[in-house]
Design a protein around this motif. Structure first.
Motif, PDB file in Angstrom:
ATOM      1  N   LEU A 103       0.839  -1.190   0.000  1.00 59.07           N
ATOM      2  CA  LEU A 103       0.000   0.000   0.000  1.00 59.07           C
ATOM      3  C   LEU A 103       0.879   1.248   0.000  1.00 59.07           C
ATOM      4  CD1 LEU A 103      -2.950   0.990   0.217  1.00 59.07           C
ATOM      5  CD2 LEU A 103      -2.586   1.130   2.685  1.00 59.07           C
ATOM      6  N   ILE A 104       0.636   2.134  -0.957  1.00 54.46           N
ATOM      7  CA  ILE A 104       1.392   3.393  -1.031  1.00 54.46           C
ATOM      8  C   ILE A 104       0.613   4.501  -0.338  1.00 54.46           C
ATOM      9  CG2 ILE A 104       2.451   5.100  -2.594  1.00 54.46           C
ATOM     10  CD1 ILE A 104       3.709   2.343  -2.776  1.00 54.46           C
ATOM     11  N   SER A 105      -0.703   4.545  -0.614  1.00 52.27           N
ATOM     12  CA  SER A 105      -1.527   5.543   0.073  1.00 52.27           C
ATOM     13  C   SER A 105      -2.984   5.102   0.089  1.00 52.27           C
ATOM     14  CB  SER A 105      -1.383   6.913  -0.591  1.00 52.27           C
ATOM     15  OG  SER A 105      -1.775   6.821  -1.938  1.00 52.27           O
ATOM     16  N   PHE A 106      -3.697   5.626   1.055  1.00 50.80           N
ATOM     17  CA  PHE A 106      -5.114   5.307   1.222  1.00 50.80           C
ATOM     18  C   PHE A 106      -5.779   6.565   1.767  1.00 50.80           C
ATOM     19  CE2 PHE A 106      -8.314   2.910   4.084  1.00 50.80           C
ATOM     20  CZ  PHE A 106      -9.262   2.901   3.085  1.00 50.80           C
ATOM     21  N   GLU A 107      -6.600   7.206   0.937  1.00 52.02           N
ATOM     22  CA  GLU A 107      -7.196   8.491   1.342  1.00 52.02           C
ATOM     23  C   GLU A 107      -8.682   8.518   1.024  1.00 52.02           C
ATOM     24  OE1 GLU A 107      -4.379  11.919  -0.076  1.00 52.02           O
ATOM     25  OE2 GLU A 107      -4.110  10.153  -1.338  1.00 52.02           O
ATOM     26  N   LYS A 108      -9.348   9.453   1.673  1.00 48.16           N
ATOM     27  CA  LYS A 108     -10.764   9.705   1.376  1.00 48.16           C
ATOM     28  C   LYS A 108     -10.826  11.152   0.920  1.00 48.16           C
ATOM     29  CE  LYS A 108     -14.302   8.468   4.451  1.00 48.16           C
ATOM     30  NZ  LYS A 108     -15.130   8.840   5.605  1.00 48.16           N
ATOM     31  N   VAL A 127     -14.738   9.848  -2.481  1.00 51.94           N
ATOM     32  CA  VAL A 127     -14.227   8.546  -2.947  1.00 51.94           C
ATOM     33  C   VAL A 127     -13.068   8.125  -2.045  1.00 51.94           C
ATOM     34  CG1 VAL A 127     -14.801   8.787  -5.410  1.00 51.94           C
ATOM     35  CG2 VAL A 127     -12.616   9.657  -4.572  1.00 51.94           C
ATOM     36  N   PHE A 128     -12.844   6.814  -1.990  1.00 52.92           N
ATOM     37  CA  PHE A 128     -11.606   6.314  -1.412  1.00 52.92           C
ATOM     38  C   PHE A 128     -10.619   6.225  -2.567  1.00 52.92           C
ATOM     39  CE2 PHE A 128     -14.492   4.243   1.759  1.00 52.92           C
ATOM     40  CZ  PHE A 128     -13.921   4.808   2.894  1.00 52.92           C
ATOM     41  N   VAL A 129      -9.405   6.659  -2.325  1.00 58.00           N
ATOM     42  CA  VAL A 129      -8.362   6.516  -3.349  1.00 58.00           C
ATOM     43  C   VAL A 129      -7.295   5.599  -2.765  1.00 58.00           C
ATOM     44  CG1 VAL A 129      -6.766   7.699  -4.901  1.00 58.00           C
ATOM     45  CG2 VAL A 129      -8.811   8.884  -4.080  1.00 58.00           C
ATOM     46  N   VAL A 130      -7.115   4.471  -3.430  1.00 56.02           N
ATOM     47  CA  VAL A 130      -6.170   3.470  -2.936  1.00 56.02           C
ATOM     48  C   VAL A 130      -5.058   3.325  -3.962  1.00 56.02           C
ATOM     49  CG1 VAL A 130      -5.888   1.067  -2.210  1.00 56.02           C
ATOM     50  CG2 VAL A 130      -8.102   2.202  -1.903  1.00 56.02           C
ATOM     51  N   ILE A 143       1.163  -0.810 -10.925  1.00 53.30           N
ATOM     52  CA  ILE A 143       0.738   0.109  -9.873  1.00 53.30           C
ATOM     53  C   ILE A 143      -0.721   0.433 -10.158  1.00 53.30           C
ATOM     54  CG2 ILE A 143       1.054   2.406  -8.871  1.00 53.30           C
ATOM     55  CD1 ILE A 143       3.893   2.292  -9.920  1.00 53.30           C
ATOM     56  N   GLU A 144      -1.535   0.365  -9.141  1.00 54.08           N
ATOM     57  CA  GLU A 144      -2.960   0.647  -9.343  1.00 54.08           C
ATOM     58  C   GLU A 144      -3.420   1.795  -8.471  1.00 54.08           C
ATOM     59  OE1 GLU A 144      -4.581  -3.877 -10.198  1.00 54.08           O
ATOM     60  OE2 GLU A 144      -5.205  -2.817  -8.399  1.00 54.08           O
ATOM     61  N   ASN A 155     -17.370   1.480   4.882  1.00 53.15           N
ATOM     62  CA  ASN A 155     -16.459   1.098   5.966  1.00 53.15           C
ATOM     63  C   ASN A 155     -15.166   0.453   5.477  1.00 53.15           C
ATOM     64  OD1 ASN A 155     -17.978  -0.918   5.009  1.00 53.15           O
ATOM     65  ND2 ASN A 155     -18.631  -1.741   6.989  1.00 53.15           N
ATOM     66  N   LEU A 156     -14.732   0.829   4.284  1.00 56.99           N
ATOM     67  CA  LEU A 156     -13.481   0.259   3.752  1.00 56.99           C
ATOM     68  C   LEU A 156     -12.321   0.616   4.687  1.00 56.99           C
ATOM     69  CD1 LEU A 156     -12.274  -1.188   1.185  1.00 56.99           C
ATOM     70  CD2 LEU A 156     -11.706   1.085   0.361  1.00 56.99           C
ATOM     71  N   GLU A 157     -11.574  -0.407   5.067  1.00 56.39           N
ATOM     72  CA  GLU A 157     -10.459  -0.182   6.005  1.00 56.39           C
ATOM     73  C   GLU A 157      -9.165  -0.727   5.438  1.00 56.39           C
ATOM     74  OE1 GLU A 157     -11.469  -2.007   9.687  1.00 56.39           O
ATOM     75  OE2 GLU A 157     -13.164  -0.640  10.023  1.00 56.39           O
ATOM     76  N   LEU A 158      -8.092  -0.324   6.121  1.00 54.98           N
ATOM     77  CA  LEU A 158      -6.757  -0.748   5.667  1.00 54.98           C
ATOM     78  C   LEU A 158      -6.643  -2.238   5.413  1.00 54.98           C
ATOM     79  CD1 LEU A 158      -3.924   1.138   7.556  1.00 54.98           C
ATOM     80  CD2 LEU A 158      -4.354   0.973   5.109  1.00 54.98           C
TER      81      LEU A 158
END
Ligand code: 16G
Length: 240
Positions: A103-108, A127-130, A143-144, A155-158
């Protein structure tokens, strides 16, 4: 071995000769091919000619060079059909390879306007950006950057994105991913991505954008993936 009278240029004949040797398994993956000097002596041609043949095979993905060491036989590219709506995890497992992610980043966030339109969102919808690096047998493949509407996976979590995102959407959220549209183009890799993918600058990569929809035509994800062009070949069956 070579036909000096032939209209086929010498470098093409050498290239074909080496290619046949590689394809028929005379060298194993990761094995060094003879040095430029040795090939020059064997074929009685100039070093420039040999270098041209090798460069073409490197560009085709059959060989790779290691600075100051030599030229080696590359792992064959993954042949990825463009017909099935499969996940990275499914694709790798079906080939007997081990999928993993970093995981590089996980943001809302509120997305940019193009993402907002493609995901059919209203102005204030998040949106969640993963951003993940995808590995096969511990080697970086792609890379996605995935954009998912928060309202569909609130409730998307790490730990949900450590494994398969499709498995989370389908098994945990019980949503059905039914169809998708994809676009593919060749681009030059960005510096940051080159580091993640462990490839040199400048290298060509394949950029794929997938928009996936649920059965009711509601978009569930936009994914912008950068695939290593030296590791992937995309295949489609066509009929007339
Ligand atoms: C694939 C999909 C991507 C999807 C991901 C889910 C392409 C171009 N992209 O990489 O859209 O989000 O699989 O994989 O094929 P996962 O379930 O293993 O996380």
């Amino acid at each position: 071995m070579l036909d000096k009278q032939s209209p086929i240029p010498m470098y093409v004949q050498i290239e074909d000769y080496l290619k046949n040797q590689i394809l028929q398994g005379d060298f194993v993956i990761g094995e060094a091919i003879p040095s430029e000097r040795e090939l020059t002596d064997t074929f009685e041609v100039s070093r420039m000619t040999v270098r041209q043949s090798i460069t073409n095979l490197v560009n085709e993905g059959l060989l790779y060079r290691e600075k100051g060491r030599g030229t080696y036989v590359a792992t064959p590219k993954i042949e990825q059909p463009l017909s099935g709506l499969t996940s990275f995890t499914e694709d790798m497992l079906s080939r007997g390879m081990k999928p993993s992610n970093k995981l590089i980043s996980f943001e809302k966030m509120i997305p940019e306007i193009d993402i907002m339109h493609e995901l059919q969102l209203a102005k204030d919808e998040e949106v969640f950006v993963v951003k993940r690096i995808r590995y096969a047998d511990d080697k970086p493949m792609a890379i996605e950057r995935s954009y998912l509407p928060v309202k569909l996976v609130p409730n998307l979590e790490l730990n949900d994105i450590e494994g398969s995102l499709y498995s989370f959407i389908e098994k945990d959220k019980r949503l059905i991913i039914s169809h998708a549209s994809q676009r593919m183009e060749a681009v030059l890799v960005k510096r940051e991505d080159a580091e993640f993918l462990q490839i040199f600058m400048p290298s060509a990569v394949l950029l794929i954008e997938r928009i996936s929809y649920l059965t009711n035509d509601v978009p569930i994800e936009i994914v912008r993936s950068t695939y290593r062009a030296d590791r992937y070949k995309f295949i489609s069956e066509i009929r007339r």
